[in-house]
Design an enzyme around this catalytic site. Structure first.
Site, mmCIF file in Angstrom:
data_model
loop_
_atom_site.group_PDB
_atom_site.id
_atom_site.type_symbol
_atom_site.label_atom_id
_atom_site.label_comp_id
_atom_site.label_asym_id
_atom_site.label_seq_id
_atom_site.Cartn_x
_atom_site.Cartn_y
_atom_site.Cartn_z
ATOM 1 C CG ASP A 1 -1.976 0.948 1.293
ATOM 2 O OD1 ASP A 1 -1.878 1.958 0.580
ATOM 3 O OD2 ASP A 1 -2.946 0.695 2.023
ATOM 4 C CG HIS B 1 -3.372 5.079 -0.326
ATOM 5 N ND1 HIS B 1 -3.496 3.759 -0.689
ATOM 6 C CD2 HIS B 1 -4.144 5.788 -1.193
ATOM 7 C CE1 HIS B 1 -4.330 3.671 -1.719
ATOM 8 N NE2 HIS B 1 -4.735 4.889 -2.054
HETATM 9 C C1 B12 Z 1 -4.847 9.938 -2.988
HETATM 10 C C2 B12 Z 1 -5.319 8.520 -3.230
HETATM 11 C C3 B12 Z 1 -4.486 7.690 -3.962
HETATM 12 C C4 B12 Z 1 -3.117 8.113 -4.459
HETATM 13 C C5 B12 Z 1 -2.140 7.986 -3.283
HETATM 14 C C6 B12 Z 1 -1.049 9.025 -3.339
HETATM 15 C C7 B12 Z 1 -0.200 8.965 -2.108
HETATM 16 N N1 B12 Z 1 1.107 9.113 -2.307
HETATM 17 O O1 B12 Z 1 -0.668 8.824 -1.007
HETATM 18 C C8 B12 Z 1 -2.856 7.078 -5.592
HETATM 19 C C9 B12 Z 1 -3.371 7.647 -6.903
HETATM 20 C C10 B12 Z 1 -1.418 6.639 -5.785
HETATM 21 C C11 B12 Z 1 -3.786 5.955 -5.182
HETATM 22 C C12 B12 Z 1 -3.625 4.661 -5.620
HETATM 23 C C13 B12 Z 1 -4.531 3.662 -5.323
HETATM 24 N N2 B12 Z 1 -5.683 3.781 -4.678
HETATM 25 CO CO1 B12 Z 1 -6.183 5.337 -3.733
HETATM 26 N N3 B12 Z 1 -6.929 6.816 -2.938
HETATM 27 C C14 B12 Z 1 -6.563 8.054 -2.715
HETATM 28 C C15 B12 Z 1 -7.638 8.876 -1.983
HETATM 29 C C16 B12 Z 1 -8.367 9.715 -3.032
HETATM 30 C C17 B12 Z 1 -7.176 9.776 -0.870
HETATM 31 C C18 B12 Z 1 -6.277 9.084 0.170
HETATM 32 C C19 B12 Z 1 -5.782 10.127 1.125
HETATM 33 O O2 B12 Z 1 -4.670 10.621 1.000
HETATM 34 N N4 B12 Z 1 -6.604 10.516 2.128
HETATM 35 C C20 B12 Z 1 -6.319 11.534 3.103
HETATM 36 C C21 B12 Z 1 -5.709 10.926 4.377
HETATM 37 C C22 B12 Z 1 -5.400 12.010 5.393
HETATM 38 O O3 B12 Z 1 -6.643 10.019 4.931
HETATM 39 P P1 B12 Z 1 -6.362 8.476 5.155
HETATM 40 O O4 B12 Z 1 -5.377 8.014 4.196
HETATM 41 O O5 B12 Z 1 -7.669 7.775 5.164
HETATM 42 O O6 B12 Z 1 -5.740 8.402 6.619
HETATM 43 C C23 B12 Z 1 -6.435 8.858 7.778
HETATM 44 C C24 B12 Z 1 -7.362 7.844 8.413
HETATM 45 O O7 B12 Z 1 -7.659 6.760 7.590
HETATM 46 C C25 B12 Z 1 -6.725 7.433 9.668
HETATM 47 N N5 B12 Z 1 -5.848 6.267 9.703
HETATM 48 C C26 B12 Z 1 -5.229 5.639 8.717
HETATM 49 N N6 B12 Z 1 -4.473 4.638 9.197
HETATM 50 C C27 B12 Z 1 -4.636 4.615 10.512
HETATM 51 C C28 B12 Z 1 -4.075 3.818 11.492
HETATM 52 C C29 B12 Z 1 -4.384 4.027 12.816
HETATM 53 C C30 B12 Z 1 -3.808 3.167 13.841
HETATM 54 C C31 B12 Z 1 -5.249 5.081 13.156
HETATM 55 C C32 B12 Z 1 -5.588 5.347 14.554
HETATM 56 C C33 B12 Z 1 -5.815 5.882 12.181
HETATM 57 C C34 B12 Z 1 -5.499 5.651 10.855
HETATM 58 O O8 B12 Z 1 -5.935 8.522 10.030
HETATM 59 C C35 B12 Z 1 -5.388 9.117 8.842
HETATM 60 C C36 B12 Z 1 -5.096 10.544 9.078
HETATM 61 O O9 B12 Z 1 -6.264 11.287 9.374
HETATM 62 C C37 B12 Z 1 -8.542 7.739 -1.407
HETATM 63 C C38 B12 Z 1 -10.001 8.071 -1.272
HETATM 64 C C39 B12 Z 1 -10.302 8.837 0.007
HETATM 65 N N7 B12 Z 1 -10.977 9.897 -0.120
HETATM 66 O O10 B12 Z 1 -9.837 8.397 1.081
HETATM 67 C C40 B12 Z 1 -8.316 6.604 -2.423
HETATM 68 C C41 B12 Z 1 -8.440 5.155 -1.971
HETATM 69 C C42 B12 Z 1 -7.816 4.983 -0.603
HETATM 70 N N8 B12 Z 1 -7.690 4.449 -2.998
HETATM 71 C C43 B12 Z 1 -8.256 3.344 -3.307
HETATM 72 C C44 B12 Z 1 -7.690 2.435 -4.252
HETATM 73 C C45 B12 Z 1 -8.538 1.233 -4.587
HETATM 74 C C46 B12 Z 1 -6.454 2.666 -4.835
HETATM 75 C C47 B12 Z 1 -5.730 1.736 -5.819
HETATM 76 C C48 B12 Z 1 -5.796 0.260 -5.533
HETATM 77 C C49 B12 Z 1 -6.346 2.105 -7.166
HETATM 78 C C50 B12 Z 1 -5.877 1.279 -8.307
HETATM 79 N N9 B12 Z 1 -6.697 0.351 -8.693
HETATM 80 O O11 B12 Z 1 -4.829 1.543 -8.824
HETATM 81 C C51 B12 Z 1 -4.298 2.268 -5.796
HETATM 82 C C52 B12 Z 1 -3.464 1.491 -4.781
HETATM 83 C C53 B12 Z 1 -2.011 1.833 -4.865
HETATM 84 C C54 B12 Z 1 -1.252 1.191 -3.780
HETATM 85 N N10 B12 Z 1 -0.417 0.204 -4.090
HETATM 86 O O12 B12 Z 1 -1.380 1.566 -2.635
HETATM 87 C C55 B12 Z 1 -9.552 3.100 -2.587
HETATM 88 C C56 B12 Z 1 -9.433 2.014 -1.505
HETATM 89 C C57 B12 Z 1 -10.708 1.178 -1.510
HETATM 90 C C58 B12 Z 1 -10.838 0.313 -0.332
HETATM 91 N N11 B12 Z 1 -9.966 0.268 0.633
HETATM 92 O O13 B12 Z 1 -11.859 -0.333 -0.298
HETATM 93 C C59 B12 Z 1 -9.890 4.490 -2.056
HETATM 94 C C60 B12 Z 1 -10.653 4.522 -0.742
HETATM 95 C C61 B12 Z 1 -10.748 5.188 -3.165
HETATM 96 C C62 B12 Z 1 -12.078 4.512 -3.336
HETATM 97 N N12 B12 Z 1 -13.113 5.021 -2.688
HETATM 98 O O14 B12 Z 1 -12.169 3.586 -4.057
HETATM 99 N N13 B12 Z 1 -4.747 6.384 -4.359
#
Ligand code: B12
Lengths: 446, 137
Positions: free
Chosen positions: B14, B16
């Site tokens: 992963d 992200h």
């Molecule tokens: C930007 C993004 C990308 C970028 C990532 C760029 C980068 N360098 O980070 C790129 C384009 C590369 C990408 C690729 C992919 N992505 Co993407 N991506 C996103 C997106 C739009 C935003 C993610 C993000 O940055 N969020 C902002 C941060 C701050 O939030 P977060 O990551 O969720 O983290 C917070 C919380 O989750 C929490 N948290 C996280 N971990 C933990 C752990 C603990 C212990 C705690 C307490 C809290 C916590 O705290 C964090 C901070 O607030 C999301 C959709 C979304 N809106 O979430 C999809 C999403 C995560 N991606 C998704 C997918 C499917 C993919 C790909 C598989 C797509 C593909 N087929 O190619 C690939 C996977 C690549 C890989 N090997 O990882 C899906 C995942 C689906 C799922 N899990 O069911 C999502 C949800 C989009 C969707 N709705 O379909 N992605």
């Protein structure tokens, strides 16, 4: 100005007289005799009087005789603190006698006692990190009445506890891995070199030599490290090169490289030092030849009696030189085994993994695939200047083992230290880095 | 040994990275020593890091939908490596699709994680739980 340099090896005692005028170093004469194992100073005296009857302006000497500087390393995690400990031991000119991950068991301690290292290096834990297993290891070492020197370079927050355990009979220095994934081995290496001078030199029979020559010895590998370092700094086009020093007892590999990790590659493990040295105590042309053939490719089809007989002979007479065609062939086989295995252990590997994103490469250790220049030195290699020996040690590149690609040099230009001067020039690499570097490169054939 | 240390990373393949950086920043601000392994971290690397640092908690993130496969077995490996009482926190988009969070939580608790968090978790709440779990209060 005349410079006298002497290197006492496990098999040969070598010496050279250099001249030094206007910043240019030149060879005046060179000689070698079998090392006088019983009394090292005899051979040194002999070499000195053969090279010059006058008093030279400067004298330096190095030694890898009597097993060199033997170190056992105790660490915690294999790829983290234990690896950092190995890097530090190698950089200090040492040879690994044994390594112990995850602390130290009683049987591990028994192994150490039976193998008689000069130094035990205890590492493990980032600063403020793990304590328990390190403290237990220290206690085990203390209770064993290990007669050598103990150096502690682990978690700095427990330095006092460690000192207390050893009743202050321990040399404490900075943590070689203060935070996760960092390697800071310089302090520990310096300390180990100092320990070598203060605690070990006498025991190795070098005290007398020190008296005759009027200077302190350094472990031979330290001279080589200094030389590799000077060449990297001062010689254009030599920023990325390697050297294999194939000796009677060990095979040492040196490389200087600042690696940019190609994008698309995920790197795992500790970052590698700019100048990396690895030493293989089970690979060598004479003293270690018995262990060397255990590293042969196990192919039931091949008949190994020839090489086994040859190893029997040379194990009885370490200074034996191959004469006949067959003997020369056997020595070449030994050299190939040493080069192949030492190189494989020095270099890293890349594994390809399939992910949702497709294929990615995970790299561990150093990538020397594109290495341009490789210097071969050591008694045997210097004598025969066999330019195909490297490529014939690696038939069929790229080399893939267990689906991991080995990152060994693919087609380096080969240079021979055919006058066998490098360790001797290296003795002056700290005093005259620029001149020594220039002369070392100039003296090669290739 | 300082328990107020966190080993942090995004598991599996992963990549992200945004959430990971936010977590690093947040907990560093709160006075923890954070050892951030970044993205694409294997179970072994989490454990290696926890062992050297003596951290009190491993925080695992999984965003890309393969959380279930990647996270399975981490608890067992910890026990095997002598990390008997380390806390395991996990969060992110742990499974594919719209599975109700309750059932996701149950699944991961069963795998041996101490706390499971949804993507919209308030990190202040996480910090309070952590203080409680590490008995820092
Ligand atoms: C930007 C993004 C990308 C970028 C990532 C760029 C980068 N360098 O980070 C790129 C384009 C590369 C990408 C690729 C992919 N992505 Co993407 N991506 C996103 C997106 C739009 C935003 C993610 C993000 O940055 N969020 C902002 C941060 C701050 O939030 P977060 O990551 O969720 O983290 C917070 C919380 O989750 C929490 N948290 C996280 N971990 C933990 C752990 C603990 C212990 C705690 C307490 C809290 C916590 O705290 C964090 C901070 O607030 C999301 C959709 C979304 N809106 O979430 C999809 C999403 C995560 N991606 C998704 C997918 C499917 C993919 C790909 C598989 C797509 C593909 N087929 O190619 C690939 C996977 C690549 C890989 N090997 O990882 C899906 C995942 C689906 C799922 N899990 O069911 C999502 C949800 C989009 C969707 N709705 O379909 N992605």
């Amino acid at each position: 100005m005349y410079l006298l340099s002497i290197d006492i090896g496990s098999t040969w005692t070598k010496g050279a007289l250099f001249s030094m005028e206007n910043g240019v170093m030149k060879l005046v004469s060179r000689d070698a005799i079998p090392t006088t194992q019983e009394n090292l100073s005899e051979g040194v005296f002999e070499i000195k009087s053969r090279l010059t009857s006058k008093t030279p302006d400067m004298v330096r000497f190095s030694s890898s005789a009597k097993g060199g500087l033997g170190i056992s390393v105790i660490g915690l995690v294999q790829d983290l603190s234990l690896y950092a400990g190995k890097l530090a031991a190698w950089s200090s000119g040492g040879k690994l006698i044994s390594v112990h991950a995850n602390g130290l068991t009683q049987s591990g301690m028994n192994e150490i006692l039976s193998k008689h290292p000069d130094i035990i290096l205890i590492t493990g834990g980032t600063d403020g990190g793990h304590e328990e297993k390190i403290i237990r290891a220290a206690t085990t070492v203390q209770e064993s009445r290990f007669p050598g020197t103990v150096v502690y370079a682990g978690n700095s927050h427990i330095q006092e506890i460690i000192s207390k355990i050893f009743k202050n009979r321990v040399v404490v220095t900075e943590n070689i891995m203060p935070s996760l994934g960092s390697f800071q081995g310089e302090k520990a290496s310096d300390i180990i070199r100092k320990v070598f001078l203060s605690e070990i030199v006498e025991g190795k029979g070098l005290g007398k030599v020190r008296e005759i020559l009027g200077c302190d010895p350094v472990p031979t590998p330290v001279s080589m490290m200094n030389l590799v370092d000077s060449i990297t700094r001062f010689n254009e086009n030599w920023g990325f090169f390697g050297a294999v020093d194939l000796g009677g007892a060990t095979t040492d590999v040196y490389s200087s490289s600042t690696e940019d990790y190609t994008s698309g590659i995920v790197f795992r493990g500790l970052p590698e030092p700019l100048i990396k040295r690895t030493v293989e105590g089970d690979l060598g042309m004479r003293v270690s030849s018995k262990n060397t053939i255990e590293n042969m490719d196990q192919n039931p089809e091949t008949d190994n009696t020839g090489i086994q007989n040859w190893v029997k002979q040379i194990s009885q007479d370490f200074s034996k030189i191959s004469q006949s065609k067959e003997e020369k062939y056997m020595d070449r086989e030994l050299a190939r085994i040493c080069i192949r295995n030492s190189m494989l252990r020095h270099c890293g590997e890349i594994e390809k993994v399939w992910t949702t994103e497709g294929e990615i490469s995970v790299q561990k250790g150093r990538n020397l695939k594109k290495l341009k220049k490789l210097v071969l030195t050591g008694g045997y290699l210097s004598q025969f200047s066999d330019f195909s020996i490297y490529s014939s040690s690696f038939p069929g590149l790229p080399l893939i083992v267990d689906s991991k690609e080995k990152l060994i040099p693919q087609s380096p230009d080969i240079y021979f230290d055919d006058k066998y001067l490098w360790p001797l020039i290296g003795n002056f690499a700290e005093d005259f880095p620029e001149a020594a570097a220039a002369f070392a490169v100039e003296s090669l054939s290739g | 040994m300082d328990r107020k240390q966190i080993v942090l990373g995004v598991i599996g393949f992963d990549c992200h990275s945004v959430g990971n950086r936010i977590l690093d920043y947040f907990f560093t601000e709160k006075g923890y020593k954070v050892h951030n392994l970044g993205v694409m971290v294997s179970q072994e690397e989490f454990i290696d890091a926890a062992q050297e640092t003596g951290a009190g908690v491993i925080m695992v993130s999984s965003l890309y939908g393969h959380g279930e496969i990647d996270c399975e077995g981490l608890r067992d490996k910890c026990i095997e490596r002598g990390l008997d009482d380390i806390l395991l926190y996990v969060g992110g988009n742990l499974v594919v699709g719209k599975t109700p969070f309750k059932s996701v939580e149950t699944k991961f608790l069963k795998m041996g994680y101490d706390r499971v968090f949804s993507p919209d978790t308030d990190l202040e709440v996480v910090n309070n739980l952590l203080i409680e779990d590490l008995k820092l209060g």
